[in-house]
Design a protein around this motif. Structure first.
Motif, PDB file in Angstrom:
ATOM      1  N   LEU A   1      32.909  -4.115 -18.130  1.00 64.58           N
ATOM      2  CA  LEU A   1      33.302  -5.386 -17.522  1.00 64.58           C
ATOM      3  C   LEU A   1      32.292  -6.485 -17.854  1.00 64.58           C
ATOM      4  N   PHE A   2      31.006  -6.160 -17.738  1.00 64.19           N
ATOM      5  CA  PHE A   2      29.971  -7.140 -18.063  1.00 64.19           C
ATOM      6  C   PHE A   2      29.775  -7.254 -19.575  1.00 64.19           C
ATOM      7  N   GLY A   3      29.682  -6.105 -20.245  1.00 63.88           N
ATOM      8  CA  GLY A   3      29.283  -6.102 -21.638  1.00 63.88           C
ATOM      9  C   GLY A   3      30.276  -6.750 -22.584  1.00 63.88           C
ATOM     10  N   ARG A   4      31.561  -6.613 -22.332  1.00 67.16           N
ATOM     11  CA  ARG A   4      32.537  -7.183 -23.257  1.00 67.16           C
ATOM     12  C   ARG A   4      32.502  -8.703 -23.259  1.00 67.16           C
ATOM     13  N   THR A   5      31.973  -9.301 -22.188  1.00 59.46           N
ATOM     14  CA  THR A   5      31.879 -10.766 -22.156  1.00 59.46           C
ATOM     15  C   THR A   5      30.702 -11.283 -22.959  1.00 59.46           C
ATOM     16  N   LEU A   6      29.866 -10.371 -23.487  1.00 54.84           N
ATOM     17  CA  LEU A   6      28.740 -10.773 -24.321  1.00 54.84           C
ATOM     18  C   LEU A   6      29.140 -10.904 -25.790  1.00 54.84           C
ATOM     19  N   ALA A   7      30.363 -10.530 -26.128  1.00 54.57           N
ATOM     20  CA  ALA A   7      30.822 -10.605 -27.513  1.00 54.57           C
ATOM     21  C   ALA A   7      30.870 -12.057 -27.980  1.00 54.57           C
ATOM     22  N   ALA A   8      30.769 -12.232 -29.287  1.00 54.00           N
ATOM     23  CA  ALA A   8      30.799 -13.581 -29.864  1.00 54.00           C
ATOM     24  C   ALA A   8      32.096 -14.290 -29.476  1.00 54.00           C
ATOM     25  N   GLY A   9      31.953 -15.530 -29.079  1.00 55.82           N
ATOM     26  CA  GLY A   9      33.114 -16.328 -28.711  1.00 55.82           C
ATOM     27  C   GLY A   9      33.541 -16.188 -27.272  1.00 55.82           C
ATOM     28  N   ARG A  10      32.882 -15.331 -26.489  1.00 58.11           N
ATOM     29  CA  ARG A  10      33.245 -15.151 -25.090  1.00 58.11           C
ATOM     30  C   ARG A  10      32.136 -15.676 -24.194  1.00 58.11           C
ATOM     31  N   THR A  11      32.484 -15.958 -22.947  1.00 58.50           N
ATOM     32  CA  THR A  11      31.512 -16.461 -21.986  1.00 58.50           C
ATOM     33  C   THR A  11      31.006 -15.311 -21.128  1.00 58.50           C
ATOM     34  N   PRO A  12      29.688 -15.054 -21.105  1.00 52.57           N
ATOM     35  CA  PRO A  12      29.158 -13.959 -20.285  1.00 52.57           C
ATOM     36  C   PRO A  12      29.621 -14.055 -18.835  1.00 52.57           C
ATOM     37  N   LEU A  13      29.830 -12.917 -18.230  1.00 54.69           N
ATOM     38  CA  LEU A  13      30.412 -12.890 -16.887  1.00 54.69           C
ATOM     39  C   LEU A  13      29.560 -13.663 -15.881  1.00 54.69           C
ATOM     40  N   CYS A  14      28.250 -13.466 -15.915  1.00 56.53           N
ATOM     41  CA  CYS A  14      27.390 -14.184 -14.973  1.00 56.53           C
ATOM     42  C   CYS A  14      27.397 -15.687 -15.247  1.00 56.53           C
ATOM     43  N   THR A  15      27.602 -16.073 -16.498  1.00 57.73           N
ATOM     44  CA  THR A  15      27.743 -17.490 -16.825  1.00 57.73           C
ATOM     45  C   THR A  15      29.028 -18.043 -16.226  1.00 57.73           C
ATOM     46  N   GLN A  16      30.083 -17.235 -16.228  1.00 55.60           N
ATOM     47  CA  GLN A  16      31.330 -17.661 -15.596  1.00 55.60           C
ATOM     48  C   GLN A  16      31.121 -17.918 -14.113  1.00 55.60           C
ATOM     49  N   PHE A  17      30.417 -17.000 -13.434  1.00 56.95           N
ATOM     50  CA  PHE A  17      30.141 -17.191 -12.013  1.00 56.95           C
ATOM     51  C   PHE A  17      29.332 -18.469 -11.792  1.00 56.95           C
ATOM     52  N   ALA A  18      28.296 -18.661 -12.621  1.00 51.84           N
ATOM     53  CA  ALA A  18      27.450 -19.841 -12.471  1.00 51.84           C
ATOM     54  C   ALA A  18      28.251 -21.121 -12.692  1.00 51.84           C
ATOM     55  N   SER A  19      29.169 -21.097 -13.634  1.00 50.58           N
ATOM     56  CA  SER A  19      29.993 -22.274 -13.900  1.00 50.58           C
ATOM     57  C   SER A  19      30.854 -22.613 -12.693  1.00 50.58           C
ATOM     58  N   MET A  20      31.398 -21.593 -12.033  1.00 59.43           N
ATOM     59  CA  MET A  20      32.233 -21.827 -10.854  1.00 59.43           C
ATOM     60  C   MET A  20      31.433 -22.453  -9.716  1.00 59.43           C
ATOM     61  N   LEU A  21      30.142 -22.120  -9.652  1.00 64.13           N
ATOM     62  CA  LEU A  21      29.321 -22.588  -8.537  1.00 64.13           C
ATOM     63  C   LEU A  21      28.636 -23.917  -8.815  1.00 64.13           C
ATOM     64  N   HIS A  22      28.272 -24.149 -10.075  1.00 64.85           N
ATOM     65  CA  HIS A  22      27.433 -25.302 -10.399  1.00 64.85           C
ATOM     66  C   HIS A  22      28.175 -26.444 -11.073  1.00 64.85           C
ATOM     67  N   THR A  23      29.338 -26.166 -11.655  1.00 63.98           N
ATOM     68  CA  THR A  23      30.010 -27.211 -12.437  1.00 63.98           C
ATOM     69  C   THR A  23      31.445 -27.353 -11.967  1.00 63.98           C
ATOM     70  N   ARG A  24      31.628 -27.741 -10.724  1.00 66.62           N
ATOM     71  CA  ARG A  24      32.967 -27.890 -10.172  1.00 66.62           C
ATOM     72  C   ARG A  24      33.763 -28.979 -10.907  1.00 66.62           C
ATOM     73  N   ASP A  25      33.036 -29.907 -11.587  1.00 66.64           N
ATOM     74  CA  ASP A  25      33.733 -30.982 -12.286  1.00 66.64           C
ATOM     75  C   ASP A  25      34.094 -30.624 -13.721  1.00 66.64           C
ATOM     76  N   GLY A  26      33.807 -29.378 -14.128  1.00 65.50           N
ATOM     77  CA  GLY A  26      34.169 -28.944 -15.476  1.00 65.50           C
ATOM     78  C   GLY A  26      33.113 -29.223 -16.530  1.00 65.50           C
ATOM     79  N   SER A  27      31.965 -29.803 -16.146  1.00 67.35           N
ATOM     80  CA  SER A  27      30.910 -30.084 -17.115  1.00 67.35           C
ATOM     81  C   SER A  27      30.209 -28.794 -17.520  1.00 67.35           C
ATOM     82  N   ALA A  28      29.459 -28.889 -18.636  1.00 66.17           N
ATOM     83  CA  ALA A  28      28.790 -27.699 -19.169  1.00 66.17           C
ATOM     84  C   ALA A  28      27.554 -27.369 -18.339  1.00 66.17           C
ATOM     85  N   LEU A  29      27.218 -26.080 -18.317  1.00 62.24           N
ATOM     86  CA  LEU A  29      25.998 -25.659 -17.648  1.00 62.24           C
ATOM     87  C   LEU A  29      24.778 -26.153 -18.408  1.00 62.24           C
TER      88      LEU A  29
END
Length: 222
Positions: A102-130
């Motif tokens: 579940l975690f590792g497959r999101t590290l593949a090229a072109g994908r967003t790491p799972l923890c980065t997805q969580f951080a984006s949901m919490l820190h960038t509610r306006d859709g801006s980049a982390l």
């Protein structure tokens, strides 16, 4: 769901996990409890399979297939009970390898790491980049969680193969999940030093953000 309902549901889930671990360990450590051990090995995957079949658009044939499989397992219960430890081991190793995937497959090229997805949901509610520092850190944490679950599965396998079965059961039932808690604490401590100026969100806040994002995505598809 109300906050009180969520708390009750979480509490029941925790109680069910604790009861499962105590019963599974008791079955391994107590002679003559093969039937209990087989039940502990089979009930979780059967319930998961039943839930998946019931929710599937193909449930008209998946549910009868599930019933047939359950009947086959019941018919083979006597020989299976003699090797129930294998079922418990496969269940434990599969869970940890599944989490690693579940975690590792999101590290593949072109994908967003799972923890980065969580951080984006919490820190960038306006859709801006982390911020680059957060993106880099969350990728490293995703890798750390991947390696943690792989290591847990590896230790479980080595102990199952070479250690007394009760020692393996102690690790699988009483140590593995507390180690997840230790990992969370260690990650929180590392975050304080790696990202000293950033707001630190708790696990439940991350879960709520993920569920809210998933619900919005599902609503958008309907």
């Amino acid at each position: 769901m109300s906050a009180g309902g969520a708390v009750v549901r979480t509490g029941l889930g925790i109680a069910a996990v604790i009861a499962y671990q105590v019963l599974a360990h008791h079955a391994v450590a107590t002679p003559g409890e093969q039937g209990l051990g087989l039940a502990m090995a089979l009930i979780p995957p059967l319930l998961l399979a039943l839930g998946a079949a019931a929710k599937s658009p193909r449930r008209a044939w998946l549910l009868p297939l599930w019933v047939a499989g359950a009947c086959a397992l019941w018919g083979a219960r006597t020989p299976l009970a003699q090797q129930f430890e294998w079922g418990l081991y496969i269940e434990h190793a599969s869970f940890n390898l599944g989490m690693a995937l579940l975690f590792g497959r999101t590290l593949a090229a072109g994908r967003t790491p799972l923890c980065t997805q969580f951080a984006s949901m919490l820190h960038t509610r306006d859709g801006s980049a982390l911020a680059p520092a957060i993106a880099r850190y969350t990728r490293q944490i995703t890798l750390a969680w991947t390696l943690f679950f792989v290591a847990t599965a590896a230790v479980s396998t080595l102990m199952f193969a070479f250690a007394p079965i009760v020692d393996w059961a102690t690790f699988a039932n009483y140590l593995a999940l507390p180690l997840v808690g230790v990992m969370f604490v260690a990650e929180h401590a590392c975050r304080r030093f790696a990202l000293p100026g950033e707001r630190r969100a708790g696990m439940m806040e991350s879960v709520r953000a993920y569920r809210a994002s998933s619900g919005a995505a599902n609503a958008g598809r309907t």
